[in-house]
Design a protein around this motif. Structure first.
Motif, PDB file in Angstrom:
ATOM      1  N   ARG A  61     -17.003  17.614   6.744  1.00 52.86           N
ATOM      2  CA  ARG A  61     -17.942  18.721   6.551  1.00 52.86           C
ATOM      3  C   ARG A  61     -17.432  19.979   7.375  1.00 52.86           C
ATOM      4  N   ARG A  62     -17.123  19.729   8.661  1.00 53.85           N
ATOM      5  CA  ARG A  62     -16.399  20.937   9.528  1.00 53.85           C
ATOM      6  C   ARG A  62     -15.233  21.244   9.057  1.00 53.85           C
ATOM      7  N   ARG A  63     -14.463  20.509   8.575  1.00 49.50           N
ATOM      8  CA  ARG A  63     -13.020  21.345   7.842  1.00 49.50           C
ATOM      9  C   ARG A  63     -13.217  21.654   6.450  1.00 49.50           C
ATOM     10  N   SER A  64     -14.364  21.369   5.896  1.00 52.17           N
ATOM     11  CA  SER A  64     -14.360  21.526   4.332  1.00 52.17           C
ATOM     12  C   SER A  64     -13.141  20.927   3.563  1.00 52.17           C
ATOM     13  N   ILE A  65     -13.200  19.608   4.018  1.00 49.82           N
ATOM     14  CA  ILE A  65     -12.317  18.710   3.148  1.00 49.82           C
ATOM     15  C   ILE A  65     -12.964  18.490   1.739  1.00 49.82           C
ATOM     16  N   PRO A  66     -12.189  18.545   0.635  1.00 49.40           N
ATOM     17  CA  PRO A  66     -12.882  18.214  -0.716  1.00 49.40           C
ATOM     18  C   PRO A  66     -13.465  16.670  -0.491  1.00 49.40           C
ATOM     19  N   SER A  67     -14.315  16.403  -1.410  1.00 52.56           N
ATOM     20  CA  SER A  67     -14.995  15.213  -1.511  1.00 52.56           C
ATOM     21  C   SER A  67     -14.086  14.056  -1.995  1.00 52.56           C
ATOM     22  N   ASP A  68     -13.313  14.370  -2.815  1.00 51.22           N
ATOM     23  CA  ASP A  68     -12.649  13.377  -3.422  1.00 51.22           C
ATOM     24  C   ASP A  68     -11.302  13.147  -2.439  1.00 51.22           C
ATOM     25  N   HIS A  69     -11.312  13.938  -1.469  1.00 51.37           N
ATOM     26  CA  HIS A  69     -10.143  13.477  -0.619  1.00 51.37           C
ATOM     27  C   HIS A  69     -10.651  12.751   0.711  1.00 51.37           C
ATOM     28  N   VAL A  70     -12.014  12.090   0.611  1.00 52.58           N
ATOM     29  CA  VAL A  70     -12.164  10.990   1.662  1.00 52.58           C
ATOM     30  C   VAL A  70     -11.999   9.558   0.744  1.00 52.58           C
ATOM     31  N   CYS A  71     -11.264   8.819   1.560  1.00 60.19           N
ATOM     32  CA  CYS A  71     -11.002   7.488   1.132  1.00 60.19           C
ATOM     33  C   CYS A  71     -11.627   6.426   1.515  1.00 60.19           C
ATOM     34  N   HIS A  72     -12.311   5.695   0.696  1.00 63.42           N
ATOM     35  CA  HIS A  72     -13.118   4.481   1.576  1.00 63.42           C
ATOM     36  C   HIS A  72     -12.434   3.275   1.305  1.00 63.42           C
ATOM     37  N   ILE A  73     -12.226   2.525   2.222  1.00 64.35           N
ATOM     38  CA  ILE A  73     -11.728   1.429   2.461  1.00 64.35           C
ATOM     39  C   ILE A  73     -12.735   0.233   3.002  1.00 64.35           C
ATOM     40  N   ARG A  74     -12.595  -0.960   2.970  1.00 66.78           N
ATOM     41  CA  ARG A  74     -13.719  -1.816   3.555  1.00 66.78           C
ATOM     42  C   ARG A  74     -12.805  -2.987   4.144  1.00 66.78           C
ATOM     43  N   THR A  75     -12.846  -2.989   5.438  1.00 67.96           N
ATOM     44  CA  THR A  75     -12.080  -4.103   6.209  1.00 67.96           C
ATOM     45  C   THR A  75     -13.031  -4.099   7.555  1.00 67.96           C
ATOM     46  N   GLU A  76     -12.569  -5.430   8.013  1.00 70.73           N
ATOM     47  CA  GLU A  76     -13.404  -5.752   9.463  1.00 70.73           C
ATOM     48  C   GLU A  76     -12.985  -4.829  10.435  1.00 70.73           C
ATOM     49  N   ALA A  77     -13.995  -4.157  10.979  1.00 73.66           N
ATOM     50  CA  ALA A  77     -14.182  -3.104  12.063  1.00 73.66           C
ATOM     51  C   ALA A  77     -13.297  -3.599  13.247  1.00 73.66           C
ATOM     52  N   VAL A  78     -12.152  -3.809  13.474  1.00 75.80           N
ATOM     53  CA  VAL A  78     -11.651  -4.610  14.708  1.00 75.80           C
ATOM     54  C   VAL A  78     -10.531  -3.601  15.032  1.00 75.80           C
ATOM     55  N   GLU A  79      -9.914  -3.749  16.179  1.00 77.58           N
ATOM     56  CA  GLU A  79      -8.675  -3.000  16.528  1.00 77.58           C
ATOM     57  C   GLU A  79      -7.542  -3.634  16.189  1.00 77.58           C
ATOM     58  N   ASN A  80      -7.360  -4.822  16.090  1.00 81.31           N
ATOM     59  CA  ASN A  80      -6.172  -5.446  15.807  1.00 81.31           C
ATOM     60  C   ASN A  80      -6.230  -6.453  14.598  1.00 81.31           C
ATOM     61  N   ILE A  81      -5.344  -6.288  13.508  1.00 75.95           N
ATOM     62  CA  ILE A  81      -5.353  -7.266  12.318  1.00 75.95           C
ATOM     63  C   ILE A  81      -4.258  -7.753  12.043  1.00 75.95           C
ATOM     64  N   GLU A  82      -4.019  -8.693  11.078  1.00 81.86           N
ATOM     65  CA  GLU A  82      -2.628  -9.338  10.738  1.00 81.86           C
ATOM     66  C   GLU A  82      -2.221  -8.478   9.789  1.00 81.86           C
ATOM     67  N   ARG A  83      -0.685  -8.529   9.298  1.00 84.39           N
ATOM     68  CA  ARG A  83      -0.240  -7.974   8.541  1.00 84.39           C
ATOM     69  C   ARG A  83      -0.596  -8.082   7.064  1.00 84.39           C
ATOM     70  N   ASP A  84      -1.158  -9.032   6.564  1.00 86.02           N
ATOM     71  CA  ASP A  84      -1.590  -9.528   5.308  1.00 86.02           C
ATOM     72  C   ASP A  84      -2.966  -8.708   5.103  1.00 86.02           C
ATOM     73  N   VAL A  85      -3.736  -8.633   6.230  1.00 91.10           N
ATOM     74  CA  VAL A  85      -5.131  -7.897   6.191  1.00 91.10           C
ATOM     75  C   VAL A  85      -4.594  -6.358   6.083  1.00 91.10           C
ATOM     76  N   TYR A  86      -3.739  -5.870   6.527  1.00 90.15           N
ATOM     77  CA  TYR A  86      -3.419  -4.459   6.559  1.00 90.15           C
ATOM     78  C   TYR A  86      -2.781  -4.274   5.184  1.00 90.15           C
ATOM     79  N   THR A  87      -1.859  -5.079   4.586  1.00 84.18           N
ATOM     80  CA  THR A  87      -1.611  -4.625   3.172  1.00 84.18           C
ATOM     81  C   THR A  87      -2.841  -4.955   2.120  1.00 84.18           C
ATOM     82  N   ARG A  88      -3.719  -5.677   2.232  1.00 82.26           N
ATOM     83  CA  ARG A  88      -4.612  -6.014   1.238  1.00 82.26           C
ATOM     84  C   ARG A  88      -5.732  -4.980   1.586  1.00 82.26           C
ATOM     85  N   ASN A  89      -6.233  -4.712   2.770  1.00 79.57           N
ATOM     86  CA  ASN A  89      -7.551  -4.031   2.915  1.00 79.57           C
ATOM     87  C   ASN A  89      -7.175  -2.537   3.510  1.00 79.57           C
ATOM     88  N   VAL A  90      -6.122  -2.245   3.743  1.00 76.68           N
ATOM     89  CA  VAL A  90      -5.876  -1.015   4.126  1.00 76.68           C
ATOM     90  C   VAL A  90      -4.799  -0.051   3.368  1.00 76.68           C
TER      91      VAL A  90
END
Length: 381
Positions: A57-86
């Motif tokens: 909203r503050r930077r007027s980013i186009p709505s289709d430029h917001v990318c939604h992912i879903r992964t565990e909200a933790v700081e550290n992840i394994e490589r396979d989780v990064y590849t699959r979920n990020v």
């Protein structure tokens, strides 16, 4: 691995050619804007969703430029989780919207994982999520050509490093510039976003060397001071640590690796648009707030003085103290792969935006580096 050696003379010549903001912008062309930003939101994290909405909203980013992912909200992840979920869903956002070429900057948000666990050392595959994402552009192109993605072991050379006069384009630099919106809490992140919009080219660059050492970092700090107008620099070569400075727009130091630094906070009065960098291995190891009575300590003090695995200074403390942007490392980067202030500070001073200024100063990708702040923030106003 071979690294291209850059010299201070190049910085000096470039600054002589581009002594005004108009000239410096002409040297590298027009920087990107909101249409070139992709914001990554982790739908499993309420704070990530709030940050994404606020920034867009503050930077007027186009709505289709917001990318939604879903992964565990933790700081550290394994490589396979990064590849699959990020990496995979972000690649999907870039390809579904035909944005792969248009996007120059990717902005992750607090709540998106921070670090990919793995082996350490110069040949290890551990990395920050953000540094790994810089290589998505090349991986997308490789997949189209039927080639393999980038190698995971060790840092990969950043083609942008030291190229002060070059415009950032995918044709010249096949990568994304990735920054993160993070702090100790949502209010802190919103403040970073708001302050970035107020950035102006004013105030002092504070450069604090570590005394009695011949390490390269001191040479880089000295070159940074020499590359800026003398009346805009506070440069200290003594054993004294600089605290309580006012009107600070930029800061570079050794942080807790200066043996004379004993205070957790430098207690500066930071200006909107201010940036901070330091030669510290683990300063972006976490964005979880330490107890109020925690402070920095030497490694020899033992694990009882550690916070989240280290006694060293924290990137988030500079943001909490009032800086608008800062850089750090999720683990040991080795000195040569920390941001080089002799490129960072003059680039930012002459009008490059935050993302471009920091990536001009970082030698390695797929590594430990994290850049915190709004990629579009600039002093060119």
């Amino acid at each position: 691995m071979r690294w291209i050696t850059q010299h201070a003379s190049m910085v000096t010549i470039w600054l002589q050619l581009c002594t005004t903001m108009v000239c410096s912008q002409a040297a590298w062309g027009q920087a990107g804007g909101p249409a070139n930003v992709l914001v990554v939101v982790n739908d499993a994290s309420p704070v990530s969703r709030s940050i994404g909405e606020y920034y867009a909203r503050r930077r007027s980013i186009p709505s289709d430029h917001v990318c939604h992912i879903r992964t565990e909200a933790v700081e550290n992840i394994e490589r396979d989780v990064y590849t699959r979920n990020v990496a995979r869903p972000i690649t999907g956002c870039l390809q579904r919207g035909a944005l792969a070429e248009q996007i120059l900057y990717i902005v992750t948000t607090m709540g998106v994982p921070l670090k990919i666990d793995g082996s350490d050392g110069m040949s290890g595959d551990m990395a920050s999520v953000d540094s790994e994402l810089t290589l998505l552009y090349g991986d997308i192109r490789a997949a189209k050509a039927g080639a393999k993605p980038h190698a995971l072991n060790g840092p990969l050379k950043n083609p942008m490093f030291g190229r002060l006069g070059a415009a950032f384009t995918h044709a010249e630099f096949p990568m994304y510039l990735v920054t993160r919106l993070a702090a100790y809490d949502l209010a802190g992140v919103k403040n970073l976003i708001d302050q970035a919009l107020l950035a102006r080219n004013q105030g002092k660059f504070v450069i604090d060397m570590k005394s009695k050492t011949n390490e390269e970092g001191n040479d880089w700090l000295r070159k940074a001071a020499q590359s800026l107008p003398a009346d805009r620099v506070i440069f200290d070569e003594s054993e004294m640590v600089l605290y309580d400075q006012t009107d600070v727009i930029g800061f570079a130091s050794w942080g807790s690796n200066d043996p004379n630094r004993h205070e957790r906070f430098v207690n500066f009065k930071w200006l909107p648009g201010s940036i901070a960098t330091e030669f510290v291995s683990t300063n972006a190891r976490t964005f979880e707030r330490p107890p109020n009575d925690w402070t920095i300590a030497p490694w020899a003090a033992g694990s009882g003085k550690w916070w989240k695995g280290s006694p060293q200074t924290l990137t988030a403390d500079y943001l909490s103290d009032g800086a608008t942007a800062a850089t750090g490392h999720v683990d040991e980067p080795f000195l040569v792969l920390t941001p080089h202030p002799e490129y960072l500070l003059p680039a930012y001073f002459t009008g490059r935006n935050l993302a471009e200024s920091f990536y001009l100063s970082i030698q390695g990708l797929s590594w430990q580096n994290v850049v915190i702040g709004d990629p579009l923030m600039t002093l060119a106003k």
